[in-house]
Design an enzyme around this catalytic site. Structure first.
Site, PDB file in Angstrom:
ATOM      1  N   CYS A  24       0.806  -1.222   0.000  1.00 62.15           N
ATOM      2  CA  CYS A  24       0.000   0.000   0.000  1.00 62.15           C
ATOM      3  C   CYS A  24       0.841   1.274   0.000  1.00 62.15           C
ATOM      4  CB  CYS A  24      -0.884   0.071   1.242  1.00 62.15           C
ATOM      5  SG  CYS A  24      -1.972  -1.326   1.416  1.00 62.15           S
ATOM      6  N   GLY A  50       1.074  -0.125  -4.983  1.00 65.59           N
ATOM      7  CA  GLY A  50      -0.187  -0.878  -5.024  1.00 65.59           C
ATOM      8  C   GLY A  50      -0.961  -0.540  -6.270  1.00 65.59           C
ATOM      9  N   ASN A 125      -0.810   1.603   5.518  1.00 65.89           N
ATOM     10  CA  ASN A 125       0.258   0.876   4.835  1.00 65.89           C
ATOM     11  C   ASN A 125       0.962   0.025   5.881  1.00 65.89           C
ATOM     12  OD1 ASN A 125       3.548   1.803   3.581  1.00 65.89           O
ATOM     13  ND2 ASN A 125       2.388  -0.020   3.192  1.00 65.89           N
ATOM     14  N   GLY A 126       0.967  -1.271   5.683  1.00 63.33           N
ATOM     15  CA  GLY A 126       1.601  -2.168   6.639  1.00 63.33           C
ATOM     16  C   GLY A 126       0.741  -3.393   6.850  1.00 63.33           C
ATOM     17  N   TYR A 266      14.278  -2.360  -2.992  1.00 68.17           N
ATOM     18  CA  TYR A 266      13.331  -2.535  -4.095  1.00 68.17           C
ATOM     19  C   TYR A 266      12.040  -1.718  -4.000  1.00 68.17           C
ATOM     20  CZ  TYR A 266       9.869  -4.824  -7.076  1.00 68.17           C
ATOM     21  OH  TYR A 266       8.891  -5.056  -7.993  1.00 68.17           O
TER      22      TYR A 266
END
Ligand code: SF4
Length: 494
Positions: A24, A50, A125-126, A266
């Protein structure tokens, strides 16, 4: 490939590039008319975090407005008819990569709920590592869940915290949750940002003009709207932005910082800065360390595009071997191309990558990529480069072997599907068909980050997918709870 080392599940979609996936990106802005349009731009810059769904919620001083959709941000938020009805000077947004479970509209964030204090939207996010345990407790107490995302427990925990200000209730909810989270939330006339005490996922604060503040997963989302970077939100910090001020709270006991080191390798965009460091520069540094650790004689360094490029440049600089774009990526093959025929399946990786034959033929080639997950793409890339006439093909990887699953917000296959979980580096090299294969060491990775070495027992970053040292309790996993089945259905007898 007929090899006894071949994992059973080798039948992946040929368009799947066999990468781990960030789940996300989040964005929030307050103090600017047409905040939703700014949020759409911010999410566009965070699209790499995402690609399956996106949502925005705005507040106009009286009412909330929302739009959620499956697909890319540009497909869903560039129409005047949508953005023009999402009025107001405050908005938050979310872009999502769905992992287990369904990619259904009900799971698309921001999640929104009406409370006694008014509307409240939150985007995450997570990944929460005790979400299923909490969900079971909440269901027993009468909570009705409408989605299957772990994030919804936060909404119910806020409802359970019946007294105090909105911020008090939000903090009270966060005290119950474990795991990795960078959150943005929107309530009447305020946006709130929060990072878990270990700071696993990124979140930055920006400023557009004197009264416009921005929260975003990465600095590239500030750049796109012309906002200045102010600072990273600190691990365990809650910030409350009302369009005039930034209030900061540190309600949790301090914890050692465990930022996700894979963001540098990345996930984050190379034009972003994370925790004061340029992601691009870190990737080049990793390439330099990789060349020092695993040199080999060759004629040309070729990045596996796009994510292998900065490390390949670093490797080339350190080794003195020429760098060239020996593989060209087709950027127009999207996730929409999902039902290949047998003929297309046979073409496999060529749909996405093509060897630049003139630069490869007759040469000893070093390919540089960022990771090997299941090994499917690496195998095809090596094969393609050989077919283009390479004399030798050596593979160098700018991460240590990915041996373990991530439970902190990155979609990872089960360990048994990870090539490095099952095989030695030498066996992996045989599997992908390379003349040699080498990964950067964990210490080499830490050196590239400017550390002298990894501190065993107290590593400076989260590196659990390489080391197996999980810094945050895996409560659901340890209780044998299936985190992938956050469904409406309680188990029989509960
Ligand atoms: S396990 Fe790996 S991908 Fe997950 S947060 Fe830790 S370093 Fe990042």
């Amino acid at each position: 490939m007929n090899d006894p080392l071949l994992p059973e599940d080798f039948s992946s979609n040929p368009l799947d590039d066999d990468k781990l996936r960030e789940e996300c990106g989040v964005f929030g802005i307050i103090g600017k008319e047409s905040a939703a349009a700014m949020a759409a731009l911010g999410l566009h810059a965070l699209q790499h975090r995402g690609q399956e769904a996106a949502g925005i919620v705005s507040f106009d001083g009286e009412q909330f407005h929302s739009h959620h959709a499956l697909g890319h941000v540009g497909e869903n938020f560039s129409a005047e008819s949508i953005i023009s009805r999402m009025i107001g000077p405050a908005a938050i947004g979310h872009t999502r990569y769905a992992t287990t479970g369904e990619t259904a509209l009900r799971n698309v964030q921001p999640l929104f709920a009406d409370f006694d204090f008014g509307g409240f939207a939150v985007a995450h996010n997570g990944n929460l590592t005790n979400a299923y345990s909490l969900r079971k407790q909440l269901v027993k107490r009468g909570c009705l869940f409408r989605s299957t995302t772990d994030t919804e427990v936060i909404i119910h925990l806020i409802a359970m915290a019946r007294t105090g200000s909105i911020v008090d209730r939000f903090i009270s909810a966060l005290r119950h949750i474990e795991g990795a989270y960078s959150l943005v939330a929107l309530a009447k006339n305020m946006i709130i940002g929060a990072r878990d005490p270990y700071g696993v996922r990124p979140l930055v604060l920006g400023k557009l003009d004197d009264v416009t503040y921005v929260l975003a997963s990465e600095t590239c989302a500030l750049d796109i709207i012309g906002a200045d970077f102010v600072r990273d939100i600190e691990p365990g910090e809650i910030v409350v932005l009302d369009g005039k001020t930034v209030q900061s709270f540190h309600p949790f006991a301090p914890a050692p910082s465990k930022f996700c080191i894979f963001e540098y390798i990345y996930f984050a965009r190379p034009d972003s800065s994370v925790e004061g460091r340029s992601v691009y520069e870190m990737r080049k540094n990793i390439g330099v360390e990789l060349a020092k650790e695993s040199p080999i004689e060759a004629d040309i360094i070729v990045p596996v595009p796009d994510s292998g490029t900065p490390s390949a440049i670093g490797y080339a600089e350190e080794s003195g071997i020429p760098f060239d774009l020996g593989i060209i990526r087709n950027h127009y093959v999207g996730r929409t191309f999902i039902q290949p025929t047998d003929r297309i399946r046979h073409l496999g990786v060529k749909l996405k990558h093509n060897a630049n034959r003139r630069f490869i033929e007759g040469k000893r080639v070093i390919l540089v990529d960022d990771s090997i997950v299941r090994g499917t793409t690496s195998t095809k890339i090596v094969e393609m480069v050989r077919a283009a006439g390479a004399k030798e093909v050596h593979m160098r990887i700018s991460s240590p072997p990915t041996k373990h699953s991530c439970f902190y917000g990155i979609d990872t296959p089960q360990p048994e599907k990870l090539l490095a979980h099952n095989y030695t580096v030498e066996q992996m090299g045989r599997f992908i068909g390379a003349d040699s294969l080498a990964f950067i060491s964990l210490d080499g990775l830490y050196r590239a980050m400017g550390e002298t070495k990894r501190q065993a027992g107290m590593p400076q970053y989260c590196d659990a997918c390489f080391s197996g040292d999980y810094p945050i309790s895996l409560t659901d996993l340890n209780a044998n709870e299936n985190q992938g089945v956050l469904s409406f259905l309680a188990k029989a007898g509960e």
